[in-house]
Design a protein around this motif. Structure first.
Motif, short mmCIF file in Angstrom:
data_model
loop_
_atom_site.label_atom_id
_atom_site.label_comp_id
_atom_site.label_asym_id
_atom_site.label_seq_id
_atom_site.Cartn_x
_atom_site.Cartn_y
_atom_site.Cartn_z
N PRO A 147 0.83 -1.21 0.00
CA PRO A 147 0.00 0.00 0.00
C PRO A 147 0.86 1.26 0.00
O PRO A 147 1.79 1.39 0.79
CB PRO A 147 -0.82 -0.13 1.29
CG PRO A 147 -0.87 -1.60 1.56
CD PRO A 147 0.45 -2.13 1.09
N PRO A 148 0.54 2.20 -0.86
CA PRO A 148 1.31 3.45 -0.91
C PRO A 148 0.94 4.37 0.25
O PRO A 148 -0.19 4.36 0.73
CB PRO A 148 0.89 4.06 -2.25
CG PRO A 148 -0.51 3.55 -2.44
CD PRO A 148 -0.53 2.17 -1.86
N THR A 149 1.90 5.17 0.66
CA THR A 149 1.63 6.17 1.69
C THR A 149 0.93 7.37 1.06
O THR A 149 1.01 7.59 -0.16
CB THR A 149 2.93 6.65 2.34
OG1 THR A 149 3.73 7.31 1.34
CG2 THR A 149 3.71 5.47 2.93
N PRO A 150 0.24 8.16 1.86
CA PRO A 150 -0.36 9.39 1.32
C PRO A 150 0.69 10.30 0.67
O PRO A 150 0.41 10.97 -0.33
CB PRO A 150 -0.99 10.05 2.55
CG PRO A 150 -1.27 8.91 3.49
CD PRO A 150 -0.14 7.94 3.28
N GLU A 151 1.90 10.31 1.24
CA GLU A 151 2.97 11.14 0.69
C GLU A 151 3.36 10.67 -0.70
O GLU A 151 3.61 11.49 -1.60
CB GLU A 151 4.19 11.11 1.62
CG GLU A 151 3.99 11.78 2.96
CD GLU A 151 3.18 10.95 3.95
OE1 GLU A 151 2.73 11.50 4.96
OE2 GLU A 151 3.02 9.72 3.71
N LEU A 152 3.44 9.35 -0.90
CA LEU A 152 3.78 8.83 -2.22
C LEU A 152 2.67 9.12 -3.23
O LEU A 152 2.95 9.49 -4.37
CB LEU A 152 4.06 7.32 -2.16
CG LEU A 152 4.38 6.66 -3.50
CD1 LEU A 152 5.59 7.30 -4.17
CD2 LEU A 152 4.61 5.16 -3.33
N LEU A 153 1.44 8.97 -2.81
CA LEU A 153 0.33 9.27 -3.71
C LEU A 153 0.38 10.74 -4.16
O LEU A 153 0.15 11.04 -5.33
CB LEU A 153 -1.01 8.97 -3.02
CG LEU A 153 -1.32 7.49 -2.80
CD1 LEU A 153 -2.57 7.34 -1.93
CD2 LEU A 153 -1.52 6.77 -4.13
N ALA A 154 0.70 11.61 -3.23
CA ALA A 154 0.82 13.03 -3.58
C ALA A 154 1.98 13.25 -4.53
O ALA A 154 1.88 14.03 -5.49
CB ALA A 154 0.99 13.87 -2.32
N LEU A 155 3.10 12.55 -4.29
CA LEU A 155 4.27 12.69 -5.15
C LEU A 155 3.97 12.23 -6.58
O LEU A 155 4.42 12.85 -7.54
CB LEU A 155 5.42 11.86 -4.56
CG LEU A 155 6.80 11.99 -5.22
CD1 LEU A 155 7.35 13.40 -5.02
CD2 LEU A 155 7.75 10.95 -4.66
N LEU A 156 3.20 11.14 -6.69
CA LEU A 156 2.85 10.60 -8.01
C LEU A 156 1.62 11.25 -8.60
O LEU A 156 1.25 10.94 -9.75
CB LEU A 156 2.63 9.08 -7.90
CG LEU A 156 3.82 8.23 -7.48
CD1 LEU A 156 3.40 6.77 -7.34
CD2 LEU A 156 4.96 8.36 -8.48
N ASP A 157 0.96 12.12 -7.82
CA ASP A 157 -0.31 12.72 -8.24
C ASP A 157 -1.29 11.61 -8.61
O ASP A 157 -1.94 11.63 -9.66
CB ASP A 157 -0.11 13.67 -9.42
CG ASP A 157 -1.34 14.51 -9.70
OD1 ASP A 157 -2.14 14.70 -8.77
OD2 ASP A 157 -1.50 14.96 -10.86
N ALA A 158 -1.37 10.59 -7.72
CA ALA A 158 -2.19 9.41 -7.98
C ALA A 158 -3.26 9.26 -6.90
O ALA A 158 -3.12 9.75 -5.78
CB ALA A 158 -1.31 8.17 -8.01
N GLU A 159 -4.31 8.53 -7.26
CA GLU A 159 -5.36 8.18 -6.32
C GLU A 159 -5.07 6.78 -5.77
O GLU A 159 -4.45 5.96 -6.45
CB GLU A 159 -6.73 8.19 -7.00
CG GLU A 159 -7.15 9.54 -7.55
CD GLU A 159 -7.36 10.56 -6.45
OE1 GLU A 159 -7.77 10.15 -5.33
OE2 GLU A 159 -7.12 11.76 -6.69
N PRO A 160 -5.54 6.45 -4.55
CA PRO A 160 -5.27 5.13 -3.98
C PRO A 160 -5.73 3.98 -4.88
O PRO A 160 -5.08 2.94 -4.97
CB PRO A 160 -6.04 5.15 -2.65
CG PRO A 160 -6.16 6.60 -2.30
CD PRO A 160 -6.26 7.32 -3.61
N GLY A 161 -6.86 4.18 -5.57
CA GLY A 161 -7.38 3.12 -6.41
C GLY A 161 -6.89 3.15 -7.85
O GLY A 161 -7.37 2.38 -8.69
N GLU A 162 -5.93 4.05 -8.14
CA GLU A 162 -5.43 4.13 -9.51
C GLU A 162 -4.81 2.81 -9.94
O GLU A 162 -4.94 2.40 -11.09
CB GLU A 162 -4.42 5.26 -9.63
CG GLU A 162 -3.97 5.53 -11.05
CD GLU A 162 -3.32 6.89 -11.20
OE1 GLU A 162 -2.55 7.07 -12.15
OE2 GLU A 162 -3.60 7.79 -10.37
N TYR A 163 -4.12 2.16 -9.01
CA TYR A 163 -3.61 0.81 -9.22
C TYR A 163 -4.21 -0.09 -8.15
O TYR A 163 -4.57 0.36 -7.07
CB TYR A 163 -2.09 0.76 -9.14
CG TYR A 163 -1.37 1.62 -10.14
CD1 TYR A 163 -1.42 1.33 -11.50
CD2 TYR A 163 -0.64 2.74 -9.74
CE1 TYR A 163 -0.78 2.12 -12.42
CE2 TYR A 163 0.02 3.54 -10.66
CZ TYR A 163 -0.05 3.23 -12.00
OH TYR A 163 0.60 4.01 -12.91
#
Length: 246
Positions: A147-163
């Motif tokens: 599971p990605p951290t919120p910080e990584l999701l922000a870095l990737l500009d991604a949503e949790p369910g994107e993958y």
């Protein structure tokens, strides 16, 4: 510098343009085993490295490659000529989502290019529209190793369910009407080779071209390297699924 040119320069020494080794690519193409006189399509082909290798393996096949940027087409033509397959390769400049053909294909590829369709699910739908009833597809997509951290999701500009996770990615493909025939999960070594090549090729070009373009390329290389080493390394995985319409 425009994004497409940066990507082209970064992939100069790794034209496969995915965290997949030469050996893994060939194993996937051999496992696909298209029929005699196969028609092959690559949606988002880049420099057409996958198609050139497929045509080398299957001497009676023909192939079409589609990409929005033609910066890699010159390299594709050069490599196809070197391997003696140029007469069986057709390249089409334009959005992969807009490509239309008169006949369906025996093998359709979309590896690392699902974003051209707005994501994994719409890419699978588009691929199905190009396949013969018994045709196969090679679709490469990211997945969360953990599971990605919120910080990584922000870095990737991604949503949790994107993958999804690996199991969830397979489930998404099968939920879209496919059966999974085979797959290759990229190793950490394949990822590292891909990323070091991406950042290193771009850095070398930047150092050889001082000035505004070189500075932009060097900045892009460093930003990408930090995102990888400090962010998604070991968290974001990549799987290439060999699928058949169910």
């Amino acid at each position: 510098m425009e994004r497409q040119l940066i990507s082209h320069l970064a992939h100069a020494d790794h034209p496969i343009a995915a965290p997949v080794s030469e050996e893994s690519l060939e194993r996937l193409l051999v496992r696909a085993r298209p029929p005699a006189r196969a028609r092959i399509l690559d949606l988002g082909c880049g420099s057409a490295a996958w198609l050139v290798r497929a045509l080398s393996l299957y001497p009676d096949a023909t192939a079409d490659g589609v990409d929005i940027s033609d910066t890699g087409f010159a390299e594709a033509v050069k490599e196809a000529g070197r391997r003696g397959v140029a007469d069986r390769l057709r390249l089409h400049h334009g959005p992969a989502a807009d490509f239309a053909a008169d006949e369906p294909y025996d093998l359709v590829l979309c590896v690392g290019a699902t974003h051209a369709f707005g994501g994994f699910a719409p890419a699978l739908d588009a691929v199905r529209g190009h396949l013969r009833p018994a045709g196969l597809a090679l679709v490469g997509e990211g997945f969360w190793e953990r599971p990605p951290t919120p910080e990584l999701l922000a870095l990737l500009d991604a949503e949790p369910g994107e993958y999804a996770g690996l199991a969830g990615t397979v489930q998404r493909a099968e939920g879209a009407g496919y059966a999974t025939v085979h797959a290759h999960t990229s190793t950490l070594g394949e990822w590292d080779e891909y990323e070091w090549s991406w950042t290193g090729s771009l850095t070398r070009w930047a150092l050889d071209h001082p000035g505004p373009d070189g500075e932009a390329a060097l900045s892009a290389a460093r930003e990408h390297r930090d995102m990888w080493l400090k962010g998604y390394r070991g968290v974001l995985g990549f799987v290439t699924l060999l699928l058949r319409r169910a």
